[in-house]
Design a protein around this motif. Structure first.
Motif, short mmCIF file in Angstrom:
data_model
loop_
_atom_site.label_atom_id
_atom_site.label_comp_id
_atom_site.label_asym_id
_atom_site.label_seq_id
_atom_site.Cartn_x
_atom_site.Cartn_y
_atom_site.Cartn_z
N LYS A 8 10.60 -37.36 -6.66
CA LYS A 8 9.58 -36.31 -6.43
C LYS A 8 8.70 -36.14 -7.67
CE LYS A 8 10.89 -34.69 -2.30
NZ LYS A 8 11.02 -35.88 -1.50
N LEU A 11 6.23 -38.87 -7.65
CA LEU A 11 5.26 -38.60 -6.60
C LEU A 11 4.23 -37.56 -7.06
CD1 LEU A 11 4.47 -39.29 -3.69
CD2 LEU A 11 6.03 -37.49 -2.94
N VAL A 12 4.69 -36.46 -7.62
CA VAL A 12 3.79 -35.42 -8.11
C VAL A 12 2.92 -35.96 -9.25
CG1 VAL A 12 3.70 -33.18 -9.30
CG2 VAL A 12 5.22 -33.50 -7.33
N ALA A 14 1.94 -38.99 -9.67
CA ALA A 14 0.94 -39.88 -9.07
C ALA A 14 -0.18 -39.07 -8.42
CB ALA A 14 1.60 -40.80 -8.05
N ILE A 15 0.17 -37.98 -7.77
CA ILE A 15 -0.84 -37.11 -7.17
C ILE A 15 -1.73 -36.52 -8.26
CG2 ILE A 15 -1.18 -34.93 -5.92
CD1 ILE A 15 1.39 -35.73 -4.30
N SER A 18 -4.20 -39.07 -9.43
CA SER A 18 -5.32 -39.19 -8.49
C SER A 18 -6.30 -38.03 -8.64
CB SER A 18 -4.81 -39.26 -7.05
OG SER A 18 -4.17 -40.48 -6.82
N GLY A 70 -3.55 -43.90 -8.79
CA GLY A 70 -2.65 -42.82 -8.39
C GLY A 70 -2.25 -42.93 -6.93
N ILE A 71 -3.21 -43.29 -6.08
CA ILE A 71 -2.91 -43.45 -4.65
C ILE A 71 -1.90 -44.57 -4.43
CG2 ILE A 71 -3.90 -44.14 -2.42
CD1 ILE A 71 -6.46 -42.57 -3.33
N VAL A 74 1.43 -43.26 -5.34
CA VAL A 74 1.92 -42.34 -4.31
C VAL A 74 2.61 -43.12 -3.19
CG1 VAL A 74 1.18 -40.80 -2.43
CG2 VAL A 74 0.32 -40.43 -4.74
N SER A 78 6.55 -43.06 -2.44
CA SER A 78 6.92 -42.41 -1.18
C SER A 78 7.89 -43.22 -0.34
CB SER A 78 5.68 -42.13 -0.34
OG SER A 78 4.85 -41.21 -0.97
#
Length: 146
Positions: A8, A11-12, A14-15, A18, A70-71, A74, A78
């Motif tokens: 997580k 993931l955060v 990476a967001i 972006s 970043g995308i 993600v 994920s």
């Protein structure tokens, strides 16, 4: 800590990467960035219109790359990273480390320490979860192992 926490975190991160890229594209805080770079390249805090036009263009180009990068992270974080597929860990690790080393060396040679610092912050955000989960990845034959 558990693997899910670090997944997580990745993931955060990476967001956020972006969102940072999108901010660059939209010119949010571009004056703040340019104020850090102007003396190193133009010898002044207030360059002419041609330089400002170039800066707007290059921030858009770099921002779109950051946003896209970043995308990609993600999507990798994920699914394959979450499934503990070894190739995803290796892909992220090699990509992040190679970007960090090259970009930071170039930034330091150009006397743009602010960018080297920014690189270090983003690299840490992205590499910390990889480091803490490094030995948790699946080595079974059903996964692609690179």
């Amino acid at each position: 800590m558990k693997f899910n926490f670090w997944q997580k975190w990745l993931l955060v991160s990476a967001i956020l990467t972006s969102i940072f890229g999108l901010m660059m594209v939209l010119g949010i805080n571009s004056e703040g960035f340019n104020a850090q770079f102007n003396p190193a390249f133009w010898g002044t805090d207030t360059p002419g219109i041609q330089v400002r036009n170039y800066q707007q263009w290059i921030m858009g180009v770099l921002g779109s790359a950051w946003m896209s990068w970043g995308i990609f992270i993600v999507f990798i974080a994920s699914v394959p990273f979450k499934r503990k597929e070894k190739w995803s860990r290796n892909c992220l690790l090699l990509g992040i480390v190679s970007w960090y080393i090259l970009d930071t060396i170039i930034s330091l040679k150009a006397n743009v320490g602010t960018n080297a610092l920014l690189n270090t912050i983003f690299a840490a955000m992205l590499l910390i979860p990889i480091c803490f989960t490094f030995n948790k990845f699946n080595y079974s034959k059903k996964n692609v192992n690179v």
